[in-house]
Design an enzyme around this catalytic site. Structure first.
Site, PDB file in Angstrom:
ATOM      1  N   HIS A 377     -14.184 -36.734 -72.270  1.00  0.00           N
ATOM      2  CA  HIS A 377     -14.658 -38.103 -72.134  1.00  0.00           C
ATOM      3  C   HIS A 377     -13.999 -39.045 -73.135  1.00  0.00           C
ATOM      4  CE1 HIS A 377     -18.547 -36.471 -70.180  1.00  0.00           C
ATOM      5  NE2 HIS A 377     -17.529 -36.483 -69.375  1.00  0.00           N
ATOM      6  N   ARG A 484      -5.673 -40.465 -57.242  1.00  0.00           N
ATOM      7  CA  ARG A 484      -6.083 -39.060 -57.395  1.00  0.00           C
ATOM      8  C   ARG A 484      -7.607 -39.008 -57.399  1.00  0.00           C
ATOM      9  NH1 ARG A 484      -1.353 -38.740 -61.245  1.00  0.00           N
ATOM     10  NH2 ARG A 484      -0.124 -36.918 -60.648  1.00  0.00           N
ATOM     11  N   ARG A 520      -5.771 -39.789 -51.977  1.00  0.00           N
ATOM     12  CA  ARG A 520      -5.482 -38.371 -51.750  1.00  0.00           C
ATOM     13  C   ARG A 520      -6.793 -37.611 -51.768  1.00  0.00           C
ATOM     14  NH1 ARG A 520      -1.699 -35.124 -55.848  1.00  0.00           N
ATOM     15  NH2 ARG A 520      -3.514 -35.299 -57.200  1.00  0.00           N
ATOM     16  N   GLU A 619       4.802 -30.936 -51.217  1.00  0.00           N
ATOM     17  CA  GLU A 619       4.838 -30.195 -52.486  1.00  0.00           C
ATOM     18  C   GLU A 619       5.264 -28.750 -52.296  1.00  0.00           C
ATOM     19  OE1 GLU A 619       1.169 -31.872 -55.043  1.00  0.00           O
ATOM     20  OE2 GLU A 619       0.723 -31.484 -52.937  1.00  0.00           O
ATOM     21  N   ASN A 642       6.077 -32.966 -59.134  1.00  0.00           N
ATOM     22  CA  ASN A 642       5.574 -32.057 -60.177  1.00  0.00           C
ATOM     23  C   ASN A 642       5.386 -30.669 -59.595  1.00  0.00           C
ATOM     24  OD1 ASN A 642       5.310 -34.484 -61.511  1.00  0.00           O
ATOM     25  ND2 ASN A 642       3.095 -34.607 -61.256  1.00  0.00           N
ATOM     26  N   ASP A 643       4.697 -30.622 -58.459  1.00  0.00           N
ATOM     27  CA  ASP A 643       4.476 -29.318 -57.846  1.00  0.00           C
ATOM     28  C   ASP A 643       5.718 -28.820 -57.119  1.00  0.00           C
ATOM     29  OD1 ASP A 643       1.907 -28.268 -58.480  1.00  0.00           O
ATOM     30  OD2 ASP A 643       1.033 -29.968 -57.422  1.00  0.00           O
ATOM     31  N   ARG A 653       4.521 -25.153 -63.948  1.00  0.00           N
ATOM     32  CA  ARG A 653       4.658 -26.480 -64.542  1.00  0.00           C
ATOM     33  C   ARG A 653       3.912 -26.624 -65.859  1.00  0.00           C
ATOM     34  NH1 ARG A 653       1.314 -30.432 -60.325  1.00  0.00           N
ATOM     35  NH2 ARG A 653       0.665 -31.768 -62.014  1.00  0.00           N
ATOM     36  N   CYS A 690       5.615 -39.554 -55.747  1.00  0.00           N
ATOM     37  CA  CYS A 690       4.566 -39.971 -56.687  1.00  0.00           C
ATOM     38  C   CYS A 690       4.400 -39.003 -57.856  1.00  0.00           C
ATOM     39  CB  CYS A 690       3.232 -40.139 -55.947  1.00  0.00           C
ATOM     40  SG  CYS A 690       2.670 -38.628 -55.156  1.00  0.00           S
TER      41      CYS A 690
HETATM   42  C1  PEP Z   1       2.713 -33.809 -57.874  1.00  0.00           C
HETATM   43  O1  PEP Z   1       2.507 -32.609 -57.693  1.00  0.00           O
HETATM   44  O2  PEP Z   1       3.820 -34.302 -58.125  1.00  0.00           O
HETATM   45  C2  PEP Z   1       1.587 -34.753 -57.803  1.00  0.00           C
HETATM   46  C3  PEP Z   1       1.761 -36.064 -57.822  1.00  0.00           C
HETATM   47  O3  PEP Z   1       0.351 -34.224 -57.773  1.00  0.00           O
HETATM   48  P1  PEP Z   1      -0.425 -33.715 -59.077  1.00  0.00           P
HETATM   49  O4  PEP Z   1       0.451 -33.992 -60.277  1.00  0.00           O
HETATM   50  O5  PEP Z   1      -1.709 -34.455 -59.097  1.00  0.00           O
HETATM   51  O6  PEP Z   1      -0.560 -32.258 -58.783  1.00  0.00           O
HETATM   52 MG    MG Z   2       0.580 -31.921 -56.977  1.00  0.00          MG
END
Ligand code: PEP
Ligand code: MG
Length: 764
Positions: A377, A484, A520, A619, A642-643, A653, A690
């Site tokens: 928090h 998100r 999402r 992803e 990212n994924d 990651r 994104c």
């Molecule tokens: C990603 O995987 O790039 C993504 C935007 O989702 P998150 O980082 O929330 O897994």
């Molecule tokens: Mg992701």
């Protein structure tokens, strides 16, 4: 006879025996003689009153060594000779884990460390408790019996209470010089750099303020429990009304914030906690000492609990405890601003959300914590205050003295303590450049988002909390490319119902003022856990039950979420995106659930969205090979780089060992994006990206160079990326990049950086 059995004999007043002992100890503490004399008398009295054959007190010395300081029953020659390392033997074990140990036969225990000089051979029954003060172990207090015996819980508690009194003697500095107990003096005064993790970006400089150093409790033992109970009652009432005032001040303006405070208010009214304090008062402690006694237990529990949610709740309790101590002392917290430096950095072991808000925001520049996690928090509140935060900075409280000069580098998760002049200069310059750049960037807001050769680009924001949405206005972004939804779920104590979700999503759309928002659906699992979700203990959580997989296996959850989204969008457009889709069949299944909800809403005559757009996160690499079947079914797609990186290269990651091993600016990754651009363009599907990649100017430049025209990023990166795009002749870059796709290199980052430098591209 032990205290507890003695107490039971007295029938009416179970605390009377303990109170008698505490009163004796108080007299000894207040009496004449050296600290050593008083400690000798204390162990003798404890042994006598608890009918023990041995009572020993070990005190912590520099280097994490426990030294036998006083004993009755063991060989007196061992005093100041017997020493144990923390973790060594049963005594060391008590210190290492800051928790009591009681056993019928110590000698048969595998951790028993035999010390011939003590003459311990005849003793079997063993009970020891940590001597705690300010959340640290200052020593260990132990009793032993010749017989094998099972100790009652009540006896352990009594010894813990006694240990608090002994702690008073230990921290006076009369037994061991308190300077010895801080770390070596040379370390204290030399400049140093501490590594932690970034919990919020930015750089700040200022003087250290150590979060509320422990209040000194002048009186530990009280003669009149009733009077102490009355004092407690009064302080609790005054604390509650102060928290209520705070809640009113937070008001409706920020609902997540208010929710956090509501949870906090609940903790403050926790009956179990107050009852334990009352019990400690009945055992003979003053109200302050009783609060601290319960806080000691809380700190010990906190050290042992791994579950992030429970830790956060214990932290809230700690925060409230400190608050209650202030009310007992008649020094309400509101005065905290008065003596603070003009620009200060708050340093804390950990912090509750309300505690952070106690400090004068105009002077608070940054926050450093020994603990802390991104979704605690306090981190969320700190982000709302827009101050850099470094967490998990090990040992910071021991290495920082009040009013030390500190630099918090929230971008790199570092803290510079008493930095040398050259480092201060470098950061001052960097701050000045940032301030200047911010001013320049502000002018970028109203300029068109297009490249130097006239290609329009769409620049969007990633959001997760309501406090992120005002950035749409300040940056002039085109909309929210990724909302998100799991983040508001994460900061709540329980799963939100449809109505609560509906309200949140409607607020998001209201705040977006007509700009498009891509919602999402819940993407939990993997590294994102919900406090009220079961821990699955999966071996490979990133490859496990997460995101849409949970949604499809628990369709009622997904149904309720999309229902709330549809209702929130009544009379306006709604964009919904499903995360972690691996097969077209999964998308079809999710879409069917959504369509059922659309039909349900229509059948109920409830207003729904004017227009519904549905998309997927790209992803999982398997989906790359199903585009022909997928693209006709969707309106848009967003690449989750990212994924995607972790699945494309089989590289966790979250694992620091994998950091920088594989690069987003690699021929493989760039080819993936290029292929998606081509296929989506041909199919008329809007494509964006994104992941974090879009927030880094050089990476974002490469994305434009492969033909992508829609990027969704975190707000602090917005102007850097926009500035980059406006300085880029993207057609020239596209041509240049044709030479990169077939290169054998691990990464083409250096090539791209060199190209950017040669072509005057602004990278921030
Ligand atoms: C990603 O995987 O790039 C993504 C935007 O989702 P998150 O980082 O929330 O897994
Ligand atoms: Mg992701």
């Amino acid at each position: 006879m032990t205290i507890s059995s003695g107490a039971r004999d007295q029938g009416h007043d179970p605390g009377a025996g303990a109170r008698r002992l505490l009163a004796r100890l108080r007299d000894i503490m207040a009496g004449s003689g050296s600290a050593q004399d008083r400690l000798d008398k204390i162990v003798k009295t404890i042994a006598h009153e608890m009918s023990a054959d041995v009572c020993s007190c070990y005190v912590m010395r520099a280097g994490e060594v426990l030294e036998l300081f006083a004993t009755i029953g063991l060989n007196p020659d061992a005093v100041h000779k017997t020493r144990m390392r923390v973790g060594e033997g049963l005594i060391g074990d008590v210190a290492a884990h800051a928790r009591p140990v009681a056993m019928a036969n110590a000698q048969s225990h595998p951790n028993f460390a035999y010390r011939p000089e003590t003459g311990e051979d005849p003793f079997h029954g063993f009970m020891a408790v940590p001597i705690l003060r300010g959340g640290r172990v200052r020593g260990v207090l132990a009793i032993q019996h010749k017989d094998r015996r099972d100790y009652h819980e009540q006896e352990v508690e009594t010894l813990q209470t006694i240990a608090m009194i002994v702690a008073e003697l230990v921290v006076t500095g009369e037994l061991v010089d308190s300077r010895e107990l801080s770390i070596a003096n040379d370390l204290v005064l030399l400049p140093s750099r501490l590594e932690g993790i970034s919990l919020n970006r930015g750089v700040a400089m200022g003087l250290a303020v150590l979060h509320r150093p422990q209040l000194t409790i002048r009186q530990m033992v009280a003669d009149d429990p009733e009077a102490e109970l009355a004092r407690l009652k009064e302080a609790v009432e005054s604390m509650h009304s102060a928290i209520d005032q705070m809640l009113i001040a937070v008001g409706e303006s920020d609902s997540e914030h208010a929710e956090i405070m509501q949870t906090y208010r609940m903790v403050a009214a926790d009956r179990g906690w107050l009852n334990r304090i009352r019990e400690a008062i009945r055992s003979g402690l003053t109200a302050e000492a009783a609060v601290q006694r319960v806080q000691n237990d809380n700190n010990v529990r906190m050290a042992q609990v791994a579950d992030a949610y429970i830790r956060d709740r214990l932290l809230d309790l700690n925060d409230i405890t400190n608050r209650l101590l202030q009310h007992l002392a008649g020094k309400p917290v509101e005065t905290l601003g008065a003596t603070l430096p003009d620009e200060f950095i708050l340093v804390a072991r950990n912090l509750g959300p309300a505690e952070l808000l106690d400090y004068d925001r105009r002077r608070l520049r940054g926050l450093v914590m020994e603990e802390g996690s991104a979704y605690s928090h306090v981190s969320i509140v700190a982000r709302a205050l827009d101050i850099p935060v470094v967490g998990q900075a090990a040992d910071v409280l021991r290495r920082v003295e009040p009013l030390d000069y500190l630099i918090v580098d929230g971008d790199n998760g570092q803290v510079f303590v008493r930095p040398a002049d050259d480092i201060q200069d470098a950061f001052s310059k960097s701050l000045a450049v940032r301030a200047q750049r911010q001013a320049e960037y502000a002018q970028l807001r109203d300029l068109p988002a297009q490249t130097a050769d006239g290609e329009a680009v769409e620049l969007l924001l990633n959001c997760g909390l309501l406090i992120d949405l005002p950035h749409l206005e300040t940056t002039g972004a085109d909309g929210v490319g990724l909302y998100r939804t799991e983040i508001p779920f994460m900061v709540r104590p329980s799963y939100p119902d449809v109505e609560t979700q509906h309200e949140t999503y409607a607020r998001v759309l209201d705040e977006a003022k007509g700009k498009p928002v891509v919602f999402r659906t819940l993407d939990v699992g993997g590294d994102k856990t919900l406090p009220y979700f079961p821990e699955l203990g999966e071996e490979n959580p990133a490859l496990g039950w997460r995101a849409i997989r949970i949604g499809l296996d628990r369709p009622s959850m997904l149904r309720k979420q999309v229902r709330a989204m549809l209702m929130a969008a009544a009379g306006r457009e709604m964009r919904i995106m499903f995360p972690m889709i691996a097969t077209v069949a999964e998308f079809i299944q999710a879409r069917r659930i959504l369509d059922l909800e659309v039909a349900r809403l229509a059948a109920a005559g409830q207003p729904g969205p004017t227009r519904l757009k549905v998309g997927v996160m790209m992803e999982v690499p398997a989906l790359l090979f199903q585009l022909d079947a997928l693209l006709p079914l969707i309106d848009f797609m967003s690449i989750g780089s990212n994924d995607m990186l972790q699945y494309l290269f089989a590289s966790d990651r979250g694992n620091p060992m994998m950091n920088n091993r594989y690069d987003l600016l690699s021929p493989a990754m760039l080819r993936v994006v290029r292929m998606l651009v081509q296929k989506c363009d041909a199919a008329g599907v809007a494509l964006s990206l994104c992941g974090e990649m879009a927030s880094k100017p050089l990476d974002a430049m490469a994305l434009l160079g492969v033909g992508l025209r829609r990027l969704s990023m975190s707000a602090p990166a917005f102007f850097e990326v926009k500035g980059m795009a406006r300085s880029l002749k993207v057609r020239e870059l596209e041509t240049y990049m044709e030479s990169l796709y077939n290169r054998p290199d691990r990464s083409v980052r250096a090539h791209l950086r060199a190209w950017a430098a040669d072509h005057g591209v602004r990278l921030g």
